[in-house]
Design a protein around this motif. Structure first.
Motif, short mmCIF file in Angstrom:
data_model
loop_
_atom_site.label_atom_id
_atom_site.label_comp_id
_atom_site.label_asym_id
_atom_site.label_seq_id
_atom_site.Cartn_x
_atom_site.Cartn_y
_atom_site.Cartn_z
N PHE A 14 0.78 -1.23 0.00
CA PHE A 14 0.00 0.00 0.00
C PHE A 14 0.81 1.28 0.00
N HIS A 29 -8.29 9.75 2.63
CA HIS A 29 -8.57 8.35 2.95
C HIS A 29 -7.40 7.77 3.74
N VAL A 30 -7.73 6.83 4.65
CA VAL A 30 -6.71 6.18 5.48
C VAL A 30 -7.01 4.69 5.51
N MET A 31 -5.98 3.86 5.38
CA MET A 31 -6.12 2.42 5.56
C MET A 31 -5.36 2.04 6.80
N CYS A 33 -4.18 -1.17 9.28
CA CYS A 33 -3.99 -2.61 9.47
C CYS A 33 -3.58 -2.83 10.91
N VAL A 42 -8.20 -5.14 8.66
CA VAL A 42 -7.88 -4.13 7.65
C VAL A 42 -9.12 -3.28 7.47
N ARG A 43 -8.98 -1.96 7.74
CA ARG A 43 -10.11 -1.04 7.66
C ARG A 43 -9.77 0.14 6.77
N HIS A 44 -10.80 0.66 6.09
CA HIS A 44 -10.64 1.81 5.20
C HIS A 44 -11.54 2.93 5.72
N TYR A 45 -10.92 4.09 5.98
CA TYR A 45 -11.65 5.22 6.56
C TYR A 45 -11.54 6.45 5.68
N MET A 46 -12.59 7.31 5.77
CA MET A 46 -12.55 8.62 5.14
C MET A 46 -12.25 9.63 6.25
N GLU A 63 -15.83 5.13 8.67
CA GLU A 63 -15.52 3.90 7.94
C GLU A 63 -16.34 3.84 6.66
N SER A 67 -13.58 -3.36 4.20
CA SER A 67 -12.90 -3.78 5.43
C SER A 67 -12.96 -5.30 5.47
#
Length: 157
Positions: A14, A29-31, A33, A42-46, A63, A67
């Protein structure tokens, strides 16, 4: 040890390039782990920047997905010696040291060049009349020069 190697794999997957400073207004955006009780999350956030009483905005994460949760069931990584050999960077690909090079505040590259001193007497220039040297006039040359002047003066009349 296994989770450390998996974390390095995620970083390689990444991460585009390393940065020393982060501009919050440019990050949207932030990932994330993380490992919790043997499960890799593993999460994906704005990123939302909200007003706060200080100069730095308050940051909230929302979120947005995707994920996923992973469990490590079996793993067979290379031995440490083989891993070191695989991760070794050959000398041809290592960045060369930049000697005598710098950049100024405008982003222009500046360099220092070391050269021998030039002899300006032997320097070849464009063949212009101003750069030609006058030859010393000897006895024979004087007679020819006066003859040329006389003939040119006679033809003018």
């Amino acid at each position: 040890e296994d989770y450390k190697r998996i974390g390095n794999m995620f970083l390689d997957l990444f991460r585009l390039h390393e940065v020393s400073k982060i501009d919050l207004s440019g990050m949207d955006h932030v990932m994330i782990c993380s490992v919790l009780n043997g499960v890799i999350l593993v999460r994906h956030y704005m990123v939302k920047l909200l007003k706060s009483g200080t100069r730095i905005p308050r940051v909230e994460l929302e979120e947005v997905g995707p994920s996923f949760d992973c469990t490590l069931r079996r793993s067979k990584f290379a031995s440490t010696d083989l891993m070191k050999e695989a991760l070794r960077v050959p000398p041809q690909l290592r960045p060369k040291k930049k000697k005598n090079k710098s950049t100024n505040v405008f982003g222009d590259r500046l360099g220092t060049i070391h050269m021998e001193r030039q002899d300006l007497n032997t320097l070849t220039l464009a063949r212009m009349k101003a750069f030609k040297r006058k030859r010393p006039i000897s006895g024979d040359d004087e007679e020819q020069a006066t003859k040329k002047q006389k003939t040119s003066n006679d033809s003018d009349e």
